[in-house]
Each structure stands twice: as C-alpha cells, then as structure tokens.
Write a protein that holds these residues in place. Structure first.
Motif, PDB file in Angstrom:
ATOM      1  N   PHE A 112       3.267  18.069  54.612  1.00 13.64           N
ATOM      2  CA  PHE A 112       2.385  17.286  55.484  1.00 13.64           C
ATOM      3  C   PHE A 112       3.098  16.940  56.791  1.00 13.64           C
ATOM      4  N   ILE A 113       4.326  16.427  56.685  1.00  6.41           N
ATOM      5  CA  ILE A 113       5.058  16.024  57.887  1.00  6.41           C
ATOM      6  C   ILE A 113       5.439  17.239  58.724  1.00  6.41           C
ATOM      7  N   ASN A 114       5.834  18.330  58.068  1.00  3.99           N
ATOM      8  CA  ASN A 114       6.166  19.550  58.812  1.00  3.99           C
ATOM      9  C   ASN A 114       4.948  20.074  59.578  1.00  3.99           C
ATOM     10  N   GLU A 115       3.781  20.015  58.958  1.00  7.40           N
ATOM     11  CA  GLU A 115       2.562  20.451  59.641  1.00  7.40           C
ATOM     12  C   GLU A 115       2.228  19.516  60.799  1.00  7.40           C
ATOM     13  N   MET A 116       2.495  18.223  60.619  1.00  5.96           N
ATOM     14  CA  MET A 116       2.289  17.262  61.694  1.00  5.96           C
ATOM     15  C   MET A 116       3.159  17.618  62.891  1.00  5.96           C
ATOM     16  N   PHE A 117       4.447  17.914  62.637  1.00  9.53           N
ATOM     17  CA  PHE A 117       5.341  18.316  63.724  1.00  9.53           C
ATOM     18  C   PHE A 117       4.870  19.612  64.377  1.00  9.53           C
ATOM     19  N   THR A 118       4.513  20.592  63.558  1.00 14.29           N
ATOM     20  CA  THR A 118       4.128  21.908  64.069  1.00 14.29           C
ATOM     21  C   THR A 118       2.858  21.839  64.903  1.00 14.29           C
ATOM     22  N   ASN A 119       1.887  21.069  64.433  1.00 13.36           N
ATOM     23  CA  ASN A 119       0.603  20.984  65.129  1.00 13.36           C
ATOM     24  C   ASN A 119       0.570  19.894  66.203  1.00 13.36           C
ATOM     25  N   GLY A 120       1.587  19.061  66.216  1.00  9.64           N
ATOM     26  CA  GLY A 120       1.565  17.908  67.115  1.00  9.64           C
ATOM     27  C   GLY A 120       2.513  18.014  68.289  1.00  9.64           C
ATOM     28  N   GLY A 121       2.605  19.193  68.868  1.00  7.22           N
ATOM     29  CA  GLY A 121       3.539  19.392  69.972  1.00  7.22           C
ATOM     30  C   GLY A 121       3.328  18.455  71.147  1.00  7.22           C
ATOM     31  N   GLU A 122       2.070  18.209  71.496  1.00  7.10           N
ATOM     32  CA  GLU A 122       1.793  17.325  72.631  1.00  7.10           C
ATOM     33  C   GLU A 122       2.225  15.889  72.327  1.00  7.10           C
ATOM     34  N   THR A 123       2.018  15.455  71.099  1.00  7.55           N
ATOM     35  CA  THR A 123       2.441  14.113  70.712  1.00  7.55           C
ATOM     36  C   THR A 123       3.956  14.007  70.710  1.00  7.55           C
ATOM     37  N   TRP A 124       4.637  15.010  70.153  1.00  9.58           N
ATOM     38  CA  TRP A 124       6.109  15.032  70.146  1.00  9.58           C
ATOM     39  C   TRP A 124       6.641  14.926  71.570  1.00  9.58           C
ATOM     40  N   THR A 125       6.067  15.703  72.474  1.00 10.31           N
ATOM     41  CA  THR A 125       6.518  15.696  73.867  1.00 10.31           C
ATOM     42  C   THR A 125       6.294  14.336  74.520  1.00 10.31           C
ATOM     43  N   ALA A 126       5.142  13.718  74.232  1.00  8.66           N
ATOM     44  CA  ALA A 126       4.851  12.405  74.800  1.00  8.66           C
ATOM     45  C   ALA A 126       5.851  11.366  74.308  1.00  8.66           C
ATOM     46  N   ILE A 127       6.210  11.434  73.034  1.00  6.27           N
ATOM     47  CA  ILE A 127       7.200  10.510  72.482  1.00  6.27           C
ATOM     48  C   ILE A 127       8.559  10.751  73.122  1.00  6.27           C
ATOM     49  N   TYR A 128       8.940  12.010  73.243  1.00 12.33           N
ATOM     50  CA  TYR A 128      10.229  12.335  73.865  1.00 12.33           C
ATOM     51  C   TYR A 128      10.274  11.860  75.312  1.00 12.33           C
ATOM     52  N   ASP A 129       9.210  12.148  76.046  1.00 18.03           N
ATOM     53  CA  ASP A 129       9.182  11.794  77.470  1.00 18.03           C
ATOM     54  C   ASP A 129       9.300  10.288  77.685  1.00 18.03           C
ATOM     55  N   ALA A 130       8.777   9.497  76.748  1.00 21.01           N
ATOM     56  CA  ALA A 130       8.810   8.044  76.892  1.00 21.01           C
ATOM     57  C   ALA A 130      10.126   7.437  76.440  1.00 21.01           C
ATOM     58  N   THR A 131      10.982   8.233  75.818  1.00 20.77           N
ATOM     59  CA  THR A 131      12.254   7.711  75.312  1.00 20.77           C
ATOM     60  C   THR A 131      13.416   8.527  75.869  1.00 20.77           C
ATOM     61  N   LEU A 132      13.815   9.577  75.184  1.00 15.80           N
ATOM     62  CA  LEU A 132      14.958  10.379  75.622  1.00 15.80           C
ATOM     63  C   LEU A 132      14.700  11.149  76.909  1.00 15.80           C
ATOM     64  N   GLY A 133      13.450  11.310  77.276  1.00 12.73           N
ATOM     65  CA  GLY A 133      13.124  12.102  78.458  1.00 12.73           C
ATOM     66  C   GLY A 133      12.816  11.299  79.697  1.00 12.73           C
ATOM     67  N   GLN A 134      13.316  10.071  79.788  1.00 12.06           N
ATOM     68  CA  GLN A 134      12.993   9.216  80.923  1.00 12.06           C
ATOM     69  C   GLN A 134      13.519   9.744  82.254  1.00 12.06           C
ATOM     70  N   SER A 135      14.383  10.741  82.219  1.00 13.95           N
ATOM     71  CA  SER A 135      14.881  11.327  83.468  1.00 13.95           C
ATOM     72  C   SER A 135      13.854  12.246  84.112  1.00 13.95           C
ATOM     73  N   GLY A 136      12.795  12.601  83.374  1.00 15.76           N
ATOM     74  CA  GLY A 136      11.808  13.538  83.902  1.00 15.76           C
ATOM     75  C   GLY A 136      12.053  14.954  83.442  1.00 15.76           C
ATOM     76  N   THR A 137      13.102  15.179  82.656  1.00 12.44           N
ATOM     77  CA  THR A 137      13.355  16.494  82.072  1.00 12.44           C
ATOM     78  C   THR A 137      12.757  16.556  80.671  1.00 12.44           C
ATOM     79  N   SER A 138      12.727  17.729  80.087  1.00 11.27           N
ATOM     80  CA  SER A 138      12.169  17.889  78.754  1.00 11.27           C
ATOM     81  C   SER A 138      12.958  18.917  77.972  1.00 11.27           C
ATOM     82  N   VAL A 139      12.765  18.938  76.669  1.00  9.08           N
ATOM     83  CA  VAL A 139      13.426  19.913  75.804  1.00  9.08           C
ATOM     84  C   VAL A 139      12.380  20.616  74.957  1.00  9.08           C
ATOM     85  N   GLU A 140      12.788  21.713  74.372  1.00  9.50           N
ATOM     86  CA  GLU A 140      11.909  22.417  73.449  1.00  9.50           C
ATOM     87  C   GLU A 140      11.908  21.683  72.107  1.00  9.50           C
ATOM     88  N   GLN A 141      10.761  21.427  71.573  1.00  5.83           N
ATOM     89  CA  GLN A 141      10.674  20.893  70.219  1.00  5.83           C
ATOM     90  C   GLN A 141      11.123  21.975  69.252  1.00  5.83           C
TER      91      GLN A 141
END
Length: 298
Positions: A263-292
């Motif tokens: 269930f959680i693996n499918e959430m990660f796999t299907n939830g790329g936009e959510t993962w990116t939004a979480i990253y951008d609001a925390t570790l990505g505050q510089s305006g850069t991004s990483v590959e999930q």
C-alpha cells in the motif's frame, strides 16, 4: 531556475531544509475528503480498504496511528520545544502515509525513538510504522520490513568550523568520531576505519553537543542531517568532504505485513506530485529538486 540534483547536490541543498509542511493523497484506496492542514499537499482518505494488514487493523480498532520519528534533526524530523510544532521532510512523509490510510493529523501520535530502539519498537508493536532517516539494510530486514526507499543520501562528517585537520573521511585516523547507537554510520566507522575511536549517544544532538564542547573531533551520520545542524550554527559547525556511502531511507514496518508495505509503496509510486510538494516545502527550500527514488517491490 530549478534543476535536478545528484546525491552531492542534495547534501548541499539540505542546509536550507528548516521549514515544514504536511502532506498526502495519491495512492489511497477509497474517496478523499479535505481534512488536513491548509498547507498540506494531500487530503485525508475516507473508506480506506486494506485487507490482510494486521497493522492497519490495529490502527482502525485503536482509532489512531502511532508513528516512530526523530525530533532533533532540523529539516527532516524536528520538534520545536517552544511551540510544540513538528516539521521536516520525514515528518510530512509520515503524515502523508497516515492521511492515505484515513487518519487526520489529530489522530497521529508521534513517538520519538532512538536509533538503537527502532527495530524493537516495531517488533514489539509500540508503533505502527517508523519514518526517521531509517536506512534500509539487509540486517534490519531480518527483523522488520521496509516500504520505499523514499529518499537517498550518504554518510558525511560534521566538525568544528575552525577545524582544519579533518577535510574528509581519509583524515579520521586517530580521531574520535561520534554517532547514534544502533545507526549504520557508527557501524561503518567501526568496520572500515579501525584507527578511529568512536563514541555513541542515543541521539545525534548529543553528539553535536559533544563536538561543540571538544569531547569528540567529528560527528558522522547522513549528510542531509549534518547540514541541518551546520545551518543552525554556521559560525560554530561545518560539514566537510563528500558523502562516502549511499543510504536509502525507508519506512520501517512490522515484518510480514505485505499488504501495508505494498500500500505504501503504491502511494509513493503513484504520488509523485505529492512527494515533490513535500520535498519542495522542506529539503527543497532552495528552489532545487531531486528525483524521487523508485521503490523496491521485494
């Protein structure tokens, strides 16, 4: 302009990871209903069906989720003692999972657990899952299971800002290095740096205190964590060298709960936009991004 980064660039960016948000939706079973914090990039799922998961059954019967976390890692898992607010990438990943399972913020009980006690807490049922810079290893998989990985980093070194003796892991001979008991970094030092002395504490913040009072020469753990400490006190602390391992962060789960892991693996796999939004609001505050990272469907 935003760009994607390698592992080394992720480490550099983590210095700006001192903000938090909340997150989740993609990958849920059932309809969703707005019920999270205003800034969360997810909604709380309703009518979740997850057959064959004793962990989920226990959550449902209890009416709440118990999540193991760290609370002394700025940008990843941090508790502000003054406000009681929890922030960081790992904290929001934990919130995302809870929301996908149908549990709102007020139904989450965060439990701070030292690195050495993580497997025991999961095996004993003290928590339902663990999200806190938890590296996936074969040894740990003998006792528990992992969903993910959801992030990749590497082991680094934190030293005093005026230290010129240690510039990388090649300079550790004869030095004293501190890390958390039960962590993969401290084991790596023992196994591969026989001329280096080691000191252990329950938490990395205790190691940082020892570094600042001169009791140890360096602190080692995942570089993303160390950068957070250096960012808080740049005149006192600095990160040196480059990451010298690769650490895959996973969600610790009771062994054999394949339904929840899937269930959680499918959430990660299907939830790329959510993962990116979480990253951008925390570790990505510089305006850069990483590959999930892709999950390991073992």
């Amino acid at each position: 302009m935003r760009k994607r980064m390698t592992l080394l660039a992720v480490v550099a960016v983590a210095a700006l990871a001192l903000a938090g948000c909340s997150g989740s939706d993609s990958g849920t079973t059932g309809s969703t209903d707005a019920g999270s914090t205003p800034t969360a990039p997810f909604e709380v799922a309703t009518d979740v069906a997850l057959t064959g998961s004793p962990t989920f059954d226990a959550m449902t019967e209890r009416g709440s989720v118990k999540v193991g976390v760290k609370e002394d890692q700025p940008g990843l898992g941090y508790l502000d003692a003054a406000t009681g607010e929890r922030t960081g990438f790992d904290i929001d990943i934990a919130r995302w999972i809870a929301a996908s399972l149908g549990f709102s913020e007020d139904k989450i009980e965060f439990v701070a657990i030292p690195s050495a006690n993580r497997e025991a807490a999961i095996v004993n049922g003290d928590i339902d899952y663990y999200v806190g810079t938890y590296s996936i290893t074969d040894k740990r998989k003998e006792q528990i299971d992992f969903a993910g990985p959801y992030f990749v980093t590497g082991q680094g070194l934190l030293v005093a800002a005026d230290n010129s003796d240690i510039t990388s892991e090649k300079d550790l001979a004869g030095k004293t290095v501190c890390s958390a008991t039960g962590s993969t970094p401290i084991q790596n030092i023992r196994d591969n740096f026989p001329d280096t002395k080691t000191v252990e504490f329950d938490t990395y913040s205790q190691c940082v205190d020892a570094l600042k009072d001169g009791s140890v020469d360096a602190v080692t753990t995942d570089a993303a964590i160390l950068i957070g400490y250096a960012a808080q006190e740049p005149d006192v602390l600095k990160v040196v060298g480059e990451p010298f391992t690769v650490e895959n962060y996973g969600v610790g789960l009771p062994k054999g709960d394949d339904a929840l892991r899937t269930f959680i693996n499918e959430m990660f796999t299907n939830g790329g936009e959510t993962w990116t939004a979480i990253y951008d609001a925390t570790l990505g505050q510089s305006g850069t991004s990483v590959e999930q990272p892709a999950v390991d469907q073992y």
